[in-house]
Design an enzyme around this catalytic site. Structure first.
Site, PDB file in Angstrom:
ATOM      1  N   ASP A 148       0.845   7.013   4.789  1.00 16.34           N
ATOM      2  CA  ASP A 148      -0.598   7.308   4.768  1.00 16.34           C
ATOM      3  C   ASP A 148      -1.390   6.220   5.492  1.00 16.34           C
ATOM      4  O   ASP A 148      -0.897   5.111   5.719  1.00 16.34           O
ATOM      5  CB  ASP A 148      -1.105   7.469   3.323  1.00 16.34           C
ATOM      6  CG  ASP A 148      -0.902   6.226   2.468  1.00 16.34           C
ATOM      7  OD1 ASP A 148       0.155   5.581   2.591  1.00 16.34           O
ATOM      8  OD2 ASP A 148      -1.814   5.883   1.698  1.00 16.34           O
ATOM      9  N   GLU A 172       0.151   4.766  -0.304  1.00 14.17           N
ATOM     10  CA  GLU A 172       0.140   3.304  -0.470  1.00 14.17           C
ATOM     11  C   GLU A 172      -1.286   2.788  -0.486  1.00 14.17           C
ATOM     12  O   GLU A 172      -1.649   1.915  -1.269  1.00 14.17           O
ATOM     13  CB  GLU A 172       0.923   2.628   0.665  1.00 14.17           C
ATOM     14  CG  GLU A 172       1.168   1.140   0.446  1.00 14.17           C
ATOM     15  CD  GLU A 172       0.037   0.231   0.938  1.00 14.17           C
ATOM     16  OE1 GLU A 172       0.046  -0.953   0.570  1.00 14.17           O
ATOM     17  OE2 GLU A 172      -0.856   0.700   1.672  1.00 14.17           O
ATOM     18  N   GLU A 173      -2.117   3.363   0.396  1.00 14.26           N
ATOM     19  CA  GLU A 173      -3.465   2.834   0.597  1.00 14.26           C
ATOM     20  C   GLU A 173      -4.402   3.102  -0.580  1.00 14.26           C
ATOM     21  O   GLU A 173      -5.496   2.568  -0.632  1.00 14.26           O
ATOM     22  CB  GLU A 173      -4.075   3.402   1.887  1.00 14.26           C
ATOM     23  CG  GLU A 173      -3.328   3.016   3.159  1.00 14.26           C
ATOM     24  CD  GLU A 173      -3.524   1.559   3.549  1.00 14.26           C
ATOM     25  OE1 GLU A 173      -4.154   0.806   2.779  1.00 14.26           O
ATOM     26  OE2 GLU A 173      -3.021   1.176   4.612  1.00 14.26           O
ATOM     27  N   HIS A 212      -7.179  -1.081   9.085  1.00 13.24           N
ATOM     28  CA  HIS A 212      -8.354  -0.481   8.438  1.00 13.24           C
ATOM     29  C   HIS A 212      -9.615  -0.559   9.305  1.00 13.24           C
ATOM     30  O   HIS A 212     -10.692  -0.172   8.869  1.00 13.24           O
ATOM     31  CB  HIS A 212      -8.645  -1.130   7.062  1.00 13.24           C
ATOM     32  CG  HIS A 212      -7.498  -1.052   6.090  1.00 13.24           C
ATOM     33  ND1 HIS A 212      -7.648  -1.288   4.750  1.00 13.24           N
ATOM     34  CD2 HIS A 212      -6.194  -0.740   6.262  1.00 13.24           C
ATOM     35  CE1 HIS A 212      -6.470  -1.149   4.132  1.00 13.24           C
ATOM     36  NE2 HIS A 212      -5.576  -0.814   5.051  1.00 13.24           N
TER      37      HIS A 212
HETATM   38 ZN   LIG Z   1      -0.276  -0.822   4.973  1.00 14.03          ZN
END
Ligand SMILES: [Zn+2]
Length: 379
Positions: free
Chosen positions: A66, A128-129, A351
């Site tokens: 993800d 995960e995020e 990000h």
């Molecule tokens: Zn990561």
């Protein structure tokens, strides 16, 4: 391979199944069977697969599928189209962290040509995020299904340096329910906002205590455990005692601090100090806390064998720690094998709008995997 993986919009709120099915079919095309570990709703899945003889030893290459949202970010290129700009490739997930998985998958033909004496496992997770949600079930299934590996590599972006420790993180939503009254008649109600403020003050005191007890030789930056209240939502008007107030808060603790202890103390303060005080003012008052995510800390102990191998494969002499969480703590605890975080790209680009990865980092990761294969041939 990176172009293909980036083209799947695997923002955590979306399904990752299209990407997972693509990887499964790709591996199948090379004669490798995959196992999918779906979430409860069946909308997402982890995947694991092994190249080479399935036996003890070997390497787990771990990546999350993800990515974080692009909403509201000023991108100069289409985030879902890998864009070649000289020394870099741009696209969401190039750095965090589809490149590591893509390089490993693209090298499957190389893995197959090698005379591997121990397996190379792929372990691809979802969510995960948003708090390492998929990694728990993936690590549990791997523990039961796969002979113990010798080393686990979490390919989060470290510029191919070796990371042997990180802080743990737990996030919570706490909702205070008070009782409305006119603000001139405070004796008739209880303000959820005021009691939420009491809790924020408590968390500040707790954080100061954590700072005071941080080890003098802490290798982390910042050196202490931290607590942050990220959002506060509550109240409707200046002349009304607020009925509801909701806090989103996160603790990020050193491996030497105990997540259970800190959680217990916060919950104890809410239930045994604040809630009785609210109920003395109105019996309908309530406080509810929901834990949203839990990422265990990744402790440096027990990872020496993985560190030595990762340093040899990466050629990096830098071994350090990072303040952000990864799936390393979950894999380390559940599977019980030496673990490192080592992957291509710089966390500074993660990000961000216009996320990119240096092509030189892709080369460095490919060289890492080539040396890993040479090692696996000699076991
Ligand atoms: Zn990561």
């Amino acid at each position: 391979m990176l172009r293909r993986l980036v083209a799947f919009d695997t923002t955590s709120r979306e399904s990752n199944l299209a990407l997972i099915h693509y990887v499964r079919d790709y591996l199948k095309g090379h004669g490798i069977d995959s196992t999918l570990v779906p979430n409860a709703e069946g909308t997402k899945a982890n995947l694991y697969a092994a190249v080479g003889p399935v036996k003890e030893g070997g390497v787990v290459l771990s990546g999350h599928t993800d990515v974080v949202p692009v909403d509201g970010q000023p991108w100069d290129t289409d985030p879902w189209t890998l864009t070649d700009k000289g020394d870099q490739y741009y696209g969401r997930g190039t750095c965090d962290m589809k490149a590591f998985s893509a390089i490993g998958l693209a090298m499957v033909p190389h893995f197959l040509r090698a005379r591997l004496k121990v397996p190379i496992h792929f372990a691809l997770s979802y969510d995960e995020e948003v708090g390492c949600l998929g990694a728990h079930s993936l690590a549990e299934r791997l523990t039961g299904a796969v002979p113990r590996p010798q080393v686990i590599v979490i390919g989060e972006p470290t510029m191919m340096t070796v990371v042997h420790a990180h802080k743990g993180a737990r996030s919570y939503v706490t909702t205070f329910t008070g009782f409305e009254a006119h603000s001139s008649m405070t004796h008739l109600g209880v303000s959820a906002v005021h009691f939420a403020g009491e809790f924020i003050a408590f968390l500040n005191r707790l954080e100061a205590e954590l700072e005071a007890r941080a080890p003098k030789d802490s290798e982390f930056m910042p050196p202490m455990s931290t607590i942050n209240v990220g959002t506060v939502h509550g109240g409707t008007a200046g002349n009304i005692l607020a009925r509801e107030c909701t806090l989103l808060w996160i603790s990020r603790l050193l491996p030497t601090d105990d997540q259970e202890e800190i959680e217990r103390r916060a919950f104890d303060y809410l239930q045994n100090t604040l809630l009785p005080a609210m109920r003395r003012r109105h019996p309908d008052a309530n406080i509810v806390t929901e834990r949203r995510s839990s990422t265990p800390p990744f402790s440096p102990e027990g990872n020496d064998a993985a560190k030595a191998l990762a340093r040899a494969w990466s050629g990096s002499n830098v071994v350090g720690s990072v303040p952000y969480g990864t799936e390393a703590g979950i894999f380390r605890r559940t599977i019980g094998a030496p673990t490192v975080v080592c992957g291509p790209g710089d966390i500074a680009q993660a990000h961000q709008p216009n996320e990119f990865i240096l092509k030189s980092q892709i080369d460095a990761c490919e060289n890492f995997m080539r040396r890993m294969v040479e090692w696996a041939e000699q076991q």
